[in-house]
Structures are given as structure tokens and as C-alpha cells.
Motif scaffolding. Structure first.
Motif, PDB file in Angstrom:
ATOM      1  N   HIS A  49       0.853  -1.215   0.000  1.00 18.35           N
ATOM      2  CA  HIS A  49       0.000   0.000   0.000  1.00 18.35           C
ATOM      3  C   HIS A  49       0.877   1.250   0.000  1.00 18.35           C
ATOM      4  O   HIS A  49       1.517   1.564   1.003  1.00 18.35           O
ATOM      5  CB  HIS A  49      -0.878  -0.037   1.262  1.00 18.35           C
ATOM      6  N   HIS A  51       1.277   5.496  -1.784  1.00 14.36           N
ATOM      7  CA  HIS A  51       0.817   6.632  -2.607  1.00 14.36           C
ATOM      8  C   HIS A  51       2.088   7.409  -3.001  1.00 14.36           C
ATOM      9  O   HIS A  51       2.393   8.433  -2.389  1.00 14.36           O
ATOM     10  CB  HIS A  51      -0.073   7.575  -1.796  1.00 14.36           C
ATOM     11  N   LYS A 125      -0.607   3.804  -5.934  1.00 13.60           N
ATOM     12  CA  LYS A 125      -1.956   4.324  -6.186  1.00 13.60           C
ATOM     13  C   LYS A 125      -1.906   5.665  -6.899  1.00 13.60           C
ATOM     14  O   LYS A 125      -1.013   6.471  -6.645  1.00 13.60           O
ATOM     15  CB  LYS A 125      -2.682   4.559  -4.849  1.00 13.60           C
ATOM     16  N   HIS A 229      -9.448   1.367   0.985  1.00 14.52           N
ATOM     17  CA  HIS A 229      -9.243   1.900   2.335  1.00 14.52           C
ATOM     18  C   HIS A 229     -10.550   1.771   3.119  1.00 14.52           C
ATOM     19  O   HIS A 229     -11.572   2.319   2.694  1.00 14.52           O
ATOM     20  CB  HIS A 229      -8.935   3.395   2.292  1.00 14.52           C
ATOM     21  N   HIS A 252      -5.984  -0.564   6.315  1.00 14.75           N
ATOM     22  CA  HIS A 252      -6.196   0.203   7.565  1.00 14.75           C
ATOM     23  C   HIS A 252      -6.876  -0.664   8.627  1.00 14.75           C
ATOM     24  O   HIS A 252      -6.216  -1.252   9.467  1.00 14.75           O
ATOM     25  CB  HIS A 252      -6.975   1.508   7.341  1.00 14.75           C
ATOM     26  N   ASP A 303       2.293   2.465   3.438  1.00 14.66           N
ATOM     27  CA  ASP A 303       1.378   3.602   3.267  1.00 14.66           C
ATOM     28  C   ASP A 303       2.143   4.869   2.913  1.00 14.66           C
ATOM     29  O   ASP A 303       1.689   5.967   3.235  1.00 14.66           O
ATOM     30  CB  ASP A 303       0.518   3.826   4.518  1.00 14.66           C
TER      31      ASP A 303
HETATM   32 ZN   LIG Z   1      -3.585   4.918   1.668  1.00  8.39          ZN
END
Ligand SMILES: [Zn+2]
Ligand SMILES: N=CN[C@@H](CCC(=O)O)C(=O)O
Length: 395
Positions: A49, A51, A125, A229, A252, A303
């Protein structure tokens, strides 16, 4: 006893005692031989995961959070994701690509930093565009990284990362379903971009359960894996929804219900836990122990994003052990084979097995646990990172 792994065409050809491997392949010539005596070979780490594509700094928000502001205080005041969206919309495609792979600007060479920390497969992402134009710009940057960089990438469309200003969640969902997804489908069909997963930020004040369901269902119908998420800041019944829709993963889960955990276990829907975020935002920790005890496939992710600025899966594993009470073997499995499962790639990635991809790391320690135990010590420990049999980082 020492073991050798040997890869040909990027796939693991054999694993076994060094003597036996030497005998078996005595006639072969090799591009490179690495003496791993006294060292450990581990599967390449999988970050389930991240970004990584964005412009603009949010270091000032860290100070606000330390002073007591919550994630949602900042988000609702127009900061957080909204701030990053503004900056990312203004950035050129080239600027965004450079932020992924070159050392030009301090702090911006993201995928390379991940590789140095042992990551060989990473989920990336979109989601800081929200409008079609910028979401596509981000997906093109991810596609370019997929083609040009050695790290392996699983690409996620996350156009429902936040509700764009001036729209309701329902209107934003309608726009995604009627405009974004058909365009994405056409571009994927022509091979211009490649998208594996669909994501929504299902949260109070962001996308409600009904809008989340509609978007994920439409994504699934066009062949994307559901990976979203959920249940982060408020209990949303996201886990129950994910299990019902056949989601591959939900991230999460700090606020997941007991029923949600049971439903995820039953549906083989993996939980991607993000220890950096729970730590950074001082959230309650996700109940990793209960999930593991009930048979949920628990994976880990860094994350990495402007809120949780961490590239390092070894640090993520350490936090998972200390704060979520996972054992070191559980954390390693969560950062390798289970993270590969969350991306639908556990048949090819995530473990050292004959026939699987030759993605591995070599650490300068005689016990593998040092990679987790030495908090922040991975730069010293990791000597080689190898993807598909090719050395992509050497200390
Ligand atoms: Zn995220
Ligand atoms: N929770 C939603 N998305 C990100 C944060 C994105 C941001 O704050 O820019 C996360 O996974 O933590």
C-alpha cells in the motif's frame, strides 16, 4: 549448512545445499556469483500500500498534528489530500516521474528509496488528481515507472481518494462510474496504461458505504481487483462490504468490527495493516492478533504518502511487532507472501520457491531477525536487492 538459490531468466531454478547446487550446475556459466557465507537471503519485500506519485510538501502538517490537530481536522480545513491534489494537478508528468526515480530534489526519489530498503514489489496508487485528467496523468507516471524501473509495480486507480471540492460523494461516484472507468477501460485495452486494482477511501465525510459499493462494483465488472481503504477512522462496515464484494484486500482496519474480521477470514479477503499511519496519527492499533487468530491473511504496507512519510518495510515490520504484537515470522510473512497475496501475486512473488520470481535481498547478518530488530538499521544491513535475478541495488 549453506543454501544457494540460482535464477535463470529471472525465475528461481533451484534451491538447496551449496555443494549440491554447485555439483548440479558445474557446467553452467554465471553472470555473477555472490558469496553469502554468514549472511541471510530473504524474499524481496512486498509493500502492499503506497501513494508515491504526488507534488507539494506537507511537512508543516506534521507540526500541526503534533500540536493536536487530527487527520480529519486538517482534511476538512482544506489541507491533507486536498492540498496534495492542488499541487499534483499543477505538476507536469515529467516532474511527477522525476519524484519517483531521480535524486534531483531532496526528499524526492521515492521508488529508489523503497528499493534501498528491500522492496522489490510495490503497490502504487493514483488518487491525488480526483479529476479524470490528473488521475490519468498519475496512472501514466506509474505506467512509465512500471516500464522503465526495475522495481515491480501493481497499479491502483484511486480516483475516489477524496470527494473533489464542489461535488457530493454521490456526484463524485457518478462521475467516476460514467466517465473515469470507461476511459480507463479503453486505455487499458489499448495497452496505454495498465491498472490492476481499484480503491476507494471509505470513510465518514469521504465516501459513504453506498458510493463505495457502487464504485468498487463497477471496477470489478471491468476486471479490476478490489483493494480499498476501510474502517480507518470510524467503523464503516467496510470489512463486511469488502467480504461481500469479493475484495482482494482492505487497508487500515483500525475500527473494524468483530463481524467484519470474521467475514474477511471467511472470504479470504486480506487485511493490509499500515503501522506507520496508526503510529503517526496516534490511532488505536488495528487488532492484528485477533485477525491472525481468526485466520485473516494479514499483510503489511508502508502507506508511503505525504501524511505517513516512510519508505521502509523493515521499519514497518518492527512497528507491527511492537505496536500490533505480531511475531517476527508473522511480520515477515505479512511483508512478503501475504502482501503478494493482497496484490493477487502470491503464485509468482513473495517467497523463495523454485519456479517463482528471483526477487530477493541479502542481508549482512547471520540471523534474519536483525532486519526487523535493528530499527532504522536496514541501510547498513541490506547488501543486495535483486529483482528477477538482476542486482538492482548493491551497497
Ligand atoms: Zn492509503
Ligand atoms: N487514508 C487515506 N489515504 C492515505 C492518506 C493520504 C494523504 O493523507 O495524503 C492513507 O492511506 O493513509
Amino acid at each position: 549448512m549453506t543454501y544457494d538459490t540460482l535464477s535463470s531468466d529471472g525465475f528461481i531454478k533451484a534451491i538447496g545445499p551449496a555443494d549440491a547446487i554447485r555439483r548440479q550446475f558445474s557446467e553452467e556459466t554465471f553472470e555473477e556469483r555472490i558469496d553469502c557465507s554468514g549472511k541471510c537471503i530473504l524474499p524481496g519485500l512486498v509493500d502492499a500500500h503506497t501513494h508515491p506519485v504526488w507534488a507539494g510538501e506537507r511537512v508543516h502538517e506534521f507540526a500541526m498534528k503534533l500540536a493536536g490537530a487530527t487527520y480529519m481536522d486538517i482534511h476538512q480545513a482544506g489541507g491533507g489530500i486536498h492540498f496534495t491534489v492542488e499541487c499534483t494537478r499543477q505538476a507536469s508528468e515529467e516532474e511527477l516521474f522525476i519524484s519517483l526515480q531521480q535524486r534531483r530534489l531532496p526528499g524526492l526519489w521515492r521508488l529508489q528509496c523503497m528499493v534501498r530498503a528491500g522492496t522489490t514489489l510495490v503497490e502504487c496508487k493514483s488518487g491525488y488528481g480526483l479529476n479524470l485528467e490528473t488521475e490519468l496523468k498519475m496512472l501514466r507516471v506509474i505506467e512509465r515507472a512500471r516500464r522503465e524501473l526495475d522495481i515491480d509495480i501493481s497499479a491502483t486507480y484511486c480516483g475516489a481518494h477524496s470527494v473533489p471540492k464542489g461535488k457530493t460523494a454521490t456526484e463524485a461516484a457518478d462521475d467516476i462510474i460514467s466517465n473515469h472507468l470507461p476511459k480507463l477501460k479503453a486505455l487499458c485495452r489499448h495497452g496505454e496504461i495498465h491498472v490492476d486494482n481499484i480503491d476507494v477511501f471509505c470513510e465518514e465525510g469521504v465516501f459513504d458505504l453506498d458510493s463505495t459499493r457502487r464504485i468498487l462494483q463497477s471496477g470489478k465488472e471491468m476486471g479490476l481487483r478490489i483493494n480499498f481503504h476501510g474502517d480507518e477512522l470510524h467503523p464503516m462496515k467496510a470489512a463486511e462490504l469488502g467480504a461481500e464484494l469479493g475484495a482482494q484486500a482492505i487497508s487500515h482496519l483500525e475500527e473494524v468490527s468483530d463481524k467484519g474480521i470474521a467475514a474477511m477470514a471467511m472470504a479470504r479477503c486480506s487485511a493490509v495493516l499500515l503501522p506507520t499511519t496508526a503510529y503517526m496519527l496516534r490511532l488505536k492499533q488495528p487488532r492484528a492478533r485477533k485477525m491472525l487468530d481468526e485466520g485473516v491473511i494479514v499483510a503489511l504496507g508502508s502507506d508511503f504518502n505525504p501524511n505517513a512519510y516512510c519508505f521502509s518495510m523493515p521499519m514497518v515490520m518492527h512497528l507491527a511487532c511492537v505496536n500490533m504484537r505480531m511475531s517476527m515470522p508473522e511480520a515477515l510473512a505479512a511483508a512478503t507472501i501475504n502482501a503478494a497475496y493482497a496484490l493477487g501475486k502470491s503464485h509468482t512473488h513473495g517467497s523463495l520457491e523454485v519456479g517463482k520470481r528471483g526477487d530477493l535481498i541479502i542481508i549482512n547478518a547471520s540471523r534474519w531477525e536483525h532486519l526487523i530488530y535493528q530499527f532504522g538499521g536496514h541501510h547498513e544491513l541490506i547488501e543486495y536487492v535483486i529483482v528477477k535475478g538482476k542486482v538492482i541495488y548493491k551497497k
